[in-house]
Design an enzyme around this catalytic site. Structure first.
Site, PDB file in Angstrom:
ATOM      1  N   SER A 103      -3.753   4.835   3.144  1.00  0.00           N
ATOM      2  CA  SER A 103      -4.578   6.042   3.079  1.00  0.00           C
ATOM      3  C   SER A 103      -4.452   6.809   1.765  1.00  0.00           C
ATOM      4  O   SER A 103      -5.212   7.747   1.533  1.00  0.00           O
ATOM      5  CB  SER A 103      -4.269   6.980   4.250  1.00  0.00           C
ATOM      6  OG  SER A 103      -2.946   7.465   4.173  1.00  0.00           O
ATOM      7  N   LYS A 146      -3.328  15.476   9.663  1.00  0.00           N
ATOM      8  CA  LYS A 146      -3.508  15.719   8.231  1.00  0.00           C
ATOM      9  C   LYS A 146      -4.211  17.050   7.977  1.00  0.00           C
ATOM     10  O   LYS A 146      -3.908  17.750   7.002  1.00  0.00           O
ATOM     11  CB  LYS A 146      -4.296  14.567   7.607  1.00  0.00           C
ATOM     12  CG  LYS A 146      -3.520  13.256   7.576  1.00  0.00           C
ATOM     13  CD  LYS A 146      -4.368  12.104   7.057  1.00  0.00           C
ATOM     14  CE  LYS A 146      -3.580  10.811   7.026  1.00  0.00           C
ATOM     15  NZ  LYS A 146      -4.376   9.654   6.572  1.00  0.00           N
TER      16      LYS A 146
END
Length: 215
Positions: A103, A146
Site C-alpha cells: 500500500s 487509515k
C-alpha cells in the site's frame, strides 16, 4: 504526575523537504501514518538503497515506483540520463518496526518524483495505494483504520484508489469531517495533485553528468 509527555510519531511533519511524503499504513493495532524519505547523492551507478526494516513486498513496491519513474520521466520533464548520475536512498523511519505490504506504492512513487524534481508535496496530504508497472493504482485494505490515523495526525487531504471509494462511502459521515478525498486511477494523476510547482528551499540541481563527469 505521569512524567514527560510521550513522543507521538502520528503527527504530520510538514512539506519543507523534497522527497518526504506521508503515507498511511494498517497494523494489527490499527492505522498509522508513515513517512517515505528519498535522498539523492551524486554517483555513476544509479544505485537504489532501501532501509527501514522493509519486507519483500514493500521493497518490490520501491523498485516498481523507480522503474515507472524512469520509463515515464517525460511526465515530469526529467532527462532520462539523470537516473545514472544519482544514487537513490529510500528510507522509512522507525527502523526497529518491521514494515511490509504493497500500500505504500503511491507514496514511494511520489517521494521519488518529488526528490528528482525538487518540487514540494502538497501540505497536509497523505496517500495509500498499490501500484503496477503500467502505472495503475490498485485498491488496498484497512481504509477505516487509515482514515482514523489521518485524522489523528491532522491530515486534511487523502489520495486513494478510485475503487476504494466504496469503502469511504461505508464510513459514517461524522468520521469524515475535515477530510477531502481525491480518487485516482494512475500514478500520473497522483503526481498531478500531490506535486506543487513550487520547489523546496535550497533545492538540489538535479542534472545528468556530462561525459561521465560531474556538472
Amino acid at each position: 504526575m505521569l512524567g514527560a509527555r510521550p513522543y507521538s510519531r502520528d503527527k504530520y511533519q510538514g512539506n519543507d523537504y523534497a522527497g518526504v511524503v506521508t503515507g498511511l499504513a494498517w497494523t494489527s493495532v490499527g492505522g498509522e501514518i508513515l513517512f517515505i524519505e528519498t535522498s539523492l547523492s551524486r554517483g555513476k551507478e544509479g544505485k537504489l538503497t532501501l532501509t527501514g526494516n522493509l519486507g519483500d513486498v514493500m521493497k518490490e513496491s520501491a523498485v516498481l515506483a523507480l522503474e515507472y519513474l524512469r520509463a515515464h520521466a517525460h511526465l515530469l520533464n526529467l532527462d532520462p540520463k539523470v537516473f545514472k548520475s544519482w544514487n537513490i536512498h529510500i528510507h522509512v523511519p522507525e527502523g526497529a518496526v518491521p514494515k511490509d505490504g504493497p500500500s505504500a506504492g503511491v507514496t514511494m512513487a511520489t517521494s521519488l518524483a518529488s526528490a528528482f524534481t525538487q518540487r514540494k508535496v502538497r501540505a497536509n496530504l497523505a496517500m495509500t495505494g498499490e501500484i503496477t508497472l503500467r502505472g495503475k493504482v490498485l485498491p488496498v485494505g484497512g481504509i477505516r483504520e487509515k482514515i482514523l490515523a489521518a485524522k489523528r495526525a491532522g491530515i486534511t487531504d487523502l489520495i486513494l484508489c478510485n475503487e476504494n471509494r466504496k469503502d469511504i462511502e461505508e464510513i459514517p459521515a461524522e468520521y469524515l469531517q475535515g477530510l477531502s478525498f481525491h480518487y485516482v486511477d494512475t500514478i500520473s494523476q497522483v503526481w498531478d495533485y500531490a506535486l506543487l510547482d513550487e520547489k523546496v528551499k535550497d533545492a538540489l540541481d538535479i542534472t545528468a553528468d556530462k561525459d561521465g563527469t560531474e556538472v
